[in-house]
Design a protein around this motif. Structure first.
Motif, PDB file in Angstrom:
ATOM      1  N   THR A   1     -11.870   2.161  -7.606  1.00 17.55           N
ATOM      2  CA  THR A   1     -10.576   1.566  -7.882  1.00 17.55           C
ATOM      3  C   THR A   1      -9.786   1.355  -6.593  1.00 17.55           C
ATOM      4  OG1 THR A   1      -8.483   1.887  -9.085  1.00 17.55           O
ATOM      5  CG2 THR A   1      -9.553   3.848  -8.199  1.00 17.55           C
ATOM      6  N   ASP A   2      -8.719   0.541  -6.685  1.00 19.76           N
ATOM      7  CA  ASP A   2      -7.750   0.470  -5.593  1.00 19.76           C
ATOM      8  C   ASP A   2      -6.564   1.392  -5.876  1.00 19.76           C
ATOM      9  OD1 ASP A   2      -6.423  -0.855  -7.607  1.00 19.76           O
ATOM     10  OD2 ASP A   2      -6.146  -2.732  -6.522  1.00 19.76           O
ATOM     11  N   GLY A   3      -6.595   2.067  -7.035  1.00 18.64           N
ATOM     12  CA  GLY A   3      -5.575   3.062  -7.364  1.00 18.64           C
ATOM     13  C   GLY A   3      -4.299   2.500  -7.948  1.00 18.64           C
ATOM     14  N   ASP A   4      -4.284   1.210  -8.294  1.00 19.34           N
ATOM     15  CA  ASP A   4      -3.054   0.579  -8.780  1.00 19.34           C
ATOM     16  C   ASP A   4      -2.954   0.709 -10.299  1.00 19.34           C
ATOM     17  OD1 ASP A   4      -0.724  -0.811  -8.906  1.00 19.34           O
ATOM     18  OD2 ASP A   4      -1.618  -2.793  -8.680  1.00 19.34           O
TER      19      ASP A   4
ATOM     20  N   TYR B   1      -3.677  -1.154  -1.810  1.00 18.67           N
ATOM     21  CA  TYR B   1      -4.407   0.102  -1.883  1.00 18.67           C
ATOM     22  C   TYR B   1      -3.447   1.277  -2.053  1.00 18.67           C
ATOM     23  CZ  TYR B   1      -7.524   3.861  -0.305  1.00 18.67           C
ATOM     24  OH  TYR B   1      -8.264   5.016  -0.209  1.00 18.67           O
ATOM     25  N   LYS B   2      -3.685   2.104  -3.080  1.00 20.44           N
ATOM     26  CA  LYS B   2      -2.801   3.237  -3.397  1.00 20.44           C
ATOM     27  C   LYS B   2      -3.465   4.540  -2.952  1.00 20.44           C
ATOM     28  CE  LYS B   2      -0.214   0.168  -5.394  1.00 20.44           C
ATOM     29  NZ  LYS B   2       0.901  -0.433  -4.659  1.00 20.44           N
TER      30      LYS B   2
ATOM     31  N   GLU C   1       0.833  -1.190   0.000  1.00 12.81           N
ATOM     32  CA  GLU C   1       0.000   0.000   0.000  1.00 12.81           C
ATOM     33  C   GLU C   1       0.875   1.251   0.000  1.00 12.81           C
ATOM     34  OE1 GLU C   1      -2.967  -0.247   3.053  1.00 12.81           O
ATOM     35  OE2 GLU C   1      -3.823  -2.057   2.199  1.00 12.81           O
ATOM     36  N   GLU C   2       0.346   2.339  -0.545  1.00 17.93           N
ATOM     37  CA  GLU C   2       1.121   3.567  -0.682  1.00 17.93           C
ATOM     38  C   GLU C   2       0.361   4.743  -0.079  1.00 17.93           C
ATOM     39  OE1 GLU C   2       2.011   4.087  -4.795  1.00 17.93           O
ATOM     40  OE2 GLU C   2       3.193   2.242  -4.943  1.00 17.93           O
ATOM     41  N   TYR C   3       1.058   5.487   0.770  1.00 13.88           N
ATOM     42  CA  TYR C   3       0.477   6.655   1.431  1.00 13.88           C
ATOM     43  C   TYR C   3       1.404   7.850   1.286  1.00 13.88           C
ATOM     44  CZ  TYR C   3      -2.530   3.129   3.521  1.00 13.88           C
ATOM     45  OH  TYR C   3      -3.414   2.092   3.694  1.00 13.88           O
ATOM     46  N   GLY C   4       0.811   9.035   1.150  1.00 15.43           N
ATOM     47  CA  GLY C   4       1.612  10.250   1.077  1.00 15.43           C
ATOM     48  C   GLY C   4       2.238  10.556   2.426  1.00 15.43           C
TER      49      GLY C   4
END
Length: 628
Positions: free
Chosen positions: A368-371, A406-407, A159-162
């Protein structure tokens, strides 16, 4: 005489029955799966009401309902169960696996793939149909393998978080103005809830304090003038540092009856790539969209665009009166392939512009999951794409799904730049909240580019700190610049910003120390700075634009501090949420916050909780305390 006695007896029985039905009873128990493992986050709902709770990390639940009520136990991937209750008792429930989901197999082309690739590339469909269609060797993953893959994905998160630098205290003598774009998103809170319901703590970067605060509804004054928004303020004692003050700034958007809302031109943009396979992704998307479809009016229109390796229009713009036709397309979606998200976005804007309704609600709803991994996929590239498209008058809302891949950072970029909002859908109850209960606020904008600018009075304020909103900070010049993008507010929505203030005269080490300048001399007596004798603590300024206008309107409201703590229950609750978010983020400014303080503060703010979200928050704090 006998007839009269019968009538009297019947009336007495009716009264007794009514008394029993009005009586509240307490039901407790444990919810497990067929292997006797606890089900975490299972929904427990009193049928026909909004009275609900969820099971904790041990599968335990407690709910108070009316006698003779029916309780519905439901969880994604399991068959729902209904139980009628008459008296207070302990009811343990075992939910059976949903055979419709679990008999599906995952089929991928015969290639050399590692387990991570399998998870992201797998597509769910009927095993029987796939075996009949395939013409080359394939790998079929059984139900148990699918569960193992999902468990692998859960434990090995991608997963990617700012990442944001936390706001610090500032002196109004040096920076008197604090400027920000408002944010009504709440994705961070529901994402946190998903983690806790899985028995885990989220990454610190996943915690955005303002989205925790803004998940909850607060009672603010309704706009009474031509302005579509109104500002309300409140000042009280800061619960994690009693020498400090806490300022709450609330903005409320006007309410509009559903029948008076303009017609909608909607485009469902649905990610059907391989990473969206599974019950918490594409299957939950389908259920979410069907909830929204049920709310469409005959004047509304819906088109459906899907994207994976390729982009396609699954449904041309169709009247909301043809609900079954729209549902049939949604229900037939299957996830497979790579992710050309940018291509999907371009196609969706093209269709939305083609069917544009002047004066209507023109909006893309991206699920979306943002990927994104085909075409434009970087946050910067997507931001540039969205910024160009938003000038068309089409708004973009984001519904985030899934776990393990999750992005979040990408979702935030899309929502902020697309004049829309972002929500994370962790279960069908959240989908119902966003798309049914808050249907108008989610989809109908009444004010765009909403900005706040607060001027602090240095004769009253020694230092101030904005709590959260790190990604929404604007330059002070941006407030009067109508070309600068800011946040949007939908029908009936509220937004809250909290400032921690250190009054003049309070001893503090919170202000950063800076070495003396070599080439400038400072005037210790501040003779060049003339302070007013105003008793005002600060002034709130707000700018907004009508959805179809390019020029902003300015509003101002001065704020006084009575130095007391006679604040509303909403202030108690909002400060409890802020204190909790700072705790789990391990903020440098959490002061003497504790989980017990959070719980006590939140319990003092439980008014206006008809939907039970505030009570759910307290339960989540208790579970988090146990996890920590």
């Amino acid at each position: 005489m006998i007839k009269n006695i019968k009538i009297l007896v019947a009336l007495l029985l009716l009264c007794v029955s009514s008394m029993l039905n009005a009586q509240s009873i307490k039901i407790t128990g444990i919810i497990t799966d067929p292997t006797n493992d606890p089900i975490i986050g299972c929904s427990v709902l009193e049928k026909g009401t909004n009275n609900a709770t969820i099971s904790d990390m041990n599968g335990n639940y407690t709910i108070t309902v009316k006698a003779n009520a029916t309780i519905i136990f439901s969880y994604i991937g399991y068959v729902s169960k209904e139980i009628k209750v008459k008296t207070s008792e302990n009811i343990n429930v075992t939910l059976e696996e949903d055979s419709q989901i679990l008999t599906e197999t995952v089929v991928i082309g015969y290639n050399s793939l590692n387990s991570r690739d399998m998870i992201s590339a797998a597509s769910t469909s009927s095993g029987k149909r796939q075996r009949e269609k395939r013409s080359k060797p394939s790998i079929s993953i059984s139900e148990s393998d699918l569960r193992s893959s999902l468990e692998y994905n859960k434990k090995n998160k991608n997963e990617e978080y700012g990442s944001y630098v936390e706001n610090s205290f500032k002196s109004p003598l040096e920076e008197a103005l604090s400027t920000l774009s408002i944010d009504v998103d709440a994705a961070s809170y529901t994402n946190f809830r998903r983690y806790v319901n899985q028995g885990e703590m989220p990454p610190k970067d996943a915690i955005r304090i303002e989205e925790f605060i803004n998940y909850f509804k607060y009672k603010y004054d309704e706009p009474t003038t031509k302005d579509p928004v109104k500002v309300t303020t409140e000042v009280g004692q800061c619960p994690w540092d009693e020498q400090h003050r806490l300022v709450r700034i609330g903005v409320k958007a006007k309410e509009v009856e559903k029948e008076n809302l303009p017609p909608s031109n909607l485009v469902f943009l649905i990610d059907v790539s391989g990473s969206m396979a599974g019950p918490t992704r594409i299957e939950l998307v389908k259920k979410s969209m069907n909830l929204l479809i049920n709310n469409l009016r005959n004047t509304d229109r819906v088109a459906i665009v899907v994207y994976a390796s390729e982009v396609g229009e699954k449904l041309a713009s169709t009247s909301g009166s043809e609900k079954q036709k729209i549902k049939d397309v949604v229900d037939g979606l299957v996830a497979s392939g790579s992710t050309n998200g940018a291509g999907g976005i371009q196609k969706a804007y093209e269709i939305a512009e083609k069917n544009f309704i002047k004066g209507g609600n023109n909006r893309i709803i991206l699920c979306t999951d943002g990927d994104f991994n085909v075409g434009v996929s970087s946050n910067e590239g997507l931001q540039e794409l969205i910024e160009k498209k938003r000038k068309s008058g089409v708004f973009l809302s984001i519904l985030g799904y899934g776990m393990g891949n999750y992005k979040d950072a990408k979702m935030q970029t899309l929502a902020e730049k697309g004049n829309g909002n972002a929500s994370y859908i962790d279960n069908i109850q959240e989908a119902n909240r966003v798309l049914v209960q808050e249907f108008s606020g989610t989809l109908f904008t009444v004010a765009k580019d909403v900005k706040l600018q607060i001027e602090f009075n240095p004769s009253q304020v020694q230092a101030y700190r904005l709590i959260g909103y790190e990604s929404r900070i604007l330059n002070k010049e941006d407030f009067n610049d109508d070309t600068k993008d800011a946040g949007e507010m939908g029908v009936g929505q509220t937004v809250t910003a909290l400032y921690e203030v250190i009054p003049v005269g309070v001893k503090t080490n919170r202000l950063p120390k800076v070495d003396k300048l070599k080439y400038q001399k400072t005037n210790k007596s501040n003779e060049n700075i003339i302070l007013t004798d105003s008793p005002e603590l600060l002034t709130v300024k707000l700018r907004y634009k009508e959805p179809d206008r390019d020029n902003s309107v300015n509003m101002e409201l001065p704020v006084l501090d009575n130095k007391k703590n006679d604040v509303s229950s909403d202030m108690h609750f909002a400060s409890a949420v802020a204190m909790f978010a700072q705790l789990i983020k391990d903020s440098d400014y959490k002061g003497d916050a504790t989980y017990d303080k959070v719980i006590a503060q939140a319990k003092s703010g439980l008014e206006n909780d008809t939907e039970g979200y505030k009570a759910e928050f307290i339960r989540l704090v208790e579970v988090t305390k146990s996890l920590k």
